[in-house]
Scaffold this motif. Structure first.
Motif, PDB file in Angstrom:
ATOM      1  N   HIS A  78       0.820  -1.207   0.000  1.00 29.29           N
ATOM      2  CA  HIS A  78       0.000   0.000   0.000  1.00 29.29           C
ATOM      3  C   HIS A  78       0.862   1.269   0.000  1.00 29.29           C
ATOM      4  O   HIS A  78       0.342   2.369   0.200  1.00 29.29           O
ATOM      5  CB  HIS A  78      -0.944   0.006   1.202  1.00 29.29           C
ATOM      6  N   GLY A  79       2.151   1.132  -0.211  1.00 34.83           N
ATOM      7  CA  GLY A  79       3.043   2.285  -0.280  1.00 34.83           C
ATOM      8  C   GLY A  79       3.355   2.896   1.065  1.00 34.83           C
ATOM      9  O   GLY A  79       3.810   4.039   1.131  1.00 34.83           O
ATOM     10  N   ALA A  80       3.121   2.185   2.125  1.00 32.59           N
ATOM     11  CA  ALA A  80       3.368   2.695   3.474  1.00 32.59           C
ATOM     12  C   ALA A  80       4.763   2.283   3.924  1.00 32.59           C
ATOM     13  O   ALA A  80       4.926   1.471   4.835  1.00 32.59           O
ATOM     14  CB  ALA A  80       2.299   2.193   4.424  1.00 32.59           C
ATOM     15  N   ASP A  81       5.770   2.856   3.300  1.00 34.09           N
ATOM     16  CA  ASP A  81       7.142   2.459   3.595  1.00 34.09           C
ATOM     17  C   ASP A  81       7.598   2.891   4.988  1.00 34.09           C
ATOM     18  O   ASP A  81       8.392   2.212   5.623  1.00 34.09           O
ATOM     19  CB  ASP A  81       8.094   2.978   2.523  1.00 34.09           C
ATOM     20  N   ARG A  82       7.076   4.008   5.489  1.00 31.25           N
ATOM     21  CA  ARG A  82       7.458   4.433   6.848  1.00 31.25           C
ATOM     22  C   ARG A  82       6.896   3.480   7.904  1.00 31.25           C
ATOM     23  O   ARG A  82       7.573   3.136   8.864  1.00 31.25           O
ATOM     24  CB  ARG A  82       6.982   5.855   7.114  1.00 31.25           C
ATOM     25  N   THR A  83       5.672   3.060   7.710  1.00 31.09           N
ATOM     26  CA  THR A  83       5.078   2.095   8.640  1.00 31.09           C
ATOM     27  C   THR A  83       5.789   0.753   8.550  1.00 31.09           C
ATOM     28  O   THR A  83       6.046   0.112   9.562  1.00 31.09           O
ATOM     29  CB  THR A  83       3.580   1.915   8.334  1.00 31.09           C
ATOM     30  N   ALA A  84       6.102   0.319   7.331  1.00 30.98           N
ATOM     31  CA  ALA A  84       6.794  -0.955   7.148  1.00 30.98           C
ATOM     32  C   ALA A  84       8.172  -0.919   7.799  1.00 30.98           C
ATOM     33  O   ALA A  84       8.594  -1.903   8.407  1.00 30.98           O
ATOM     34  CB  ALA A  84       6.913  -1.276   5.663  1.00 30.98           C
ATOM     35  N   ALA A  85       8.856   0.207   7.692  1.00 30.87           N
ATOM     36  CA  ALA A  85      10.171   0.326   8.324  1.00 30.87           C
ATOM     37  C   ALA A  85      10.045   0.275   9.849  1.00 30.87           C
ATOM     38  O   ALA A  85      10.924  -0.251  10.536  1.00 30.87           O
ATOM     39  CB  ALA A  85      10.843   1.628   7.902  1.00 30.87           C
ATOM     40  N   ARG A  86       8.946   0.794  10.378  1.00 26.40           N
ATOM     41  CA  ARG A  86       8.728   0.817  11.824  1.00 26.40           C
ATOM     42  C   ARG A  86       8.524  -0.593  12.395  1.00 26.40           C
ATOM     43  O   ARG A  86       8.963  -0.889  13.499  1.00 26.40           O
ATOM     44  CB  ARG A  86       7.514   1.684  12.121  1.00 26.40           C
ATOM     45  N   ILE A  87       7.856  -1.472  11.642  1.00 34.69           N
ATOM     46  CA  ILE A  87       7.565  -2.807  12.165  1.00 34.69           C
ATOM     47  C   ILE A  87       8.472  -3.884  11.571  1.00 34.69           C
ATOM     48  O   ILE A  87       8.300  -5.053  11.855  1.00 34.69           O
ATOM     49  CB  ILE A  87       6.081  -3.179  11.925  1.00 34.69           C
ATOM     50  N   GLU A  88       9.434  -3.489  10.789  1.00 30.40           N
ATOM     51  CA  GLU A  88      10.316  -4.463  10.139  1.00 30.40           C
ATOM     52  C   GLU A  88      11.064  -5.334  11.135  1.00 30.40           C
ATOM     53  O   GLU A  88      11.277  -6.523  10.904  1.00 30.40           O
ATOM     54  CB  GLU A  88      11.312  -3.730   9.239  1.00 30.40           C
ATOM     55  N   ARG A  89      11.417  -4.787  12.273  1.00 32.80           N
ATOM     56  CA  ARG A  89      12.175  -5.571  13.260  1.00 32.80           C
ATOM     57  C   ARG A  89      11.350  -6.674  13.907  1.00 32.80           C
ATOM     58  O   ARG A  89      11.889  -7.585  14.514  1.00 32.80           O
ATOM     59  CB  ARG A  89      12.746  -4.660  14.333  1.00 32.80           C
TER      60      ARG A  89
END
Length: 114
Positions: A78-89
């Motif tokens: 969905h293009g939410a790269d900031r959110t994805a980076a936040r939960i990547e760990r």
């Protein structure tokens, strides 16, 4: 007595199994809100949703599936790269074991330092 017990067990069996698989309405509402917040790409909205519903991130994010995708993949699609980076760990990684003896060739160098 035995016949009555058998009939009661057969009559109540479907109720016991269906209640285990069902998700409560509040749980479903909470997880839908988390999925929507993850797709928004707004860290403020995402953090607000996490605090509002008291989400345990390490416990939920490896297991949460939104629209047949992992939460991390859902946010990225969905293009939410900031959110994805936040939960990547919190996403689960993969580990592969490569057997050295199975992949050994004459030209390969095996170095050992001690």
């Amino acid at each position: 007595m035995k016949k009555l017990l058998t009939i009661a067990a057969i009559a109540l069996a479907p109720l016991a199994f269906s209640s285990q698989a069902a998700m409560s309405l509040q749980m479903e509402k909470t997880l839908v809100a988390v999925c929507k917040a993850g797709a928004s790409n707004s860290i403020v909205e995402f953090n607000g949703t996490m605090k509002e519903y008291r989400i345990n991130k390490p416990r939920i994010f490896p297991r949460l599936v939104c629209n047949d995708q992992s939460f991390h993949q859902f946010a990225l699609s969905h293009g939410a790269d900031r959110t994805a980076a936040r939960i990547e760990r919190y996403t689960l990684g993969t580990v592969t074991i490569k057997d050295i003896t199975m992949n050994y060739h004459e030209d390969d160098i095996l170095a050992v330092n001690f």
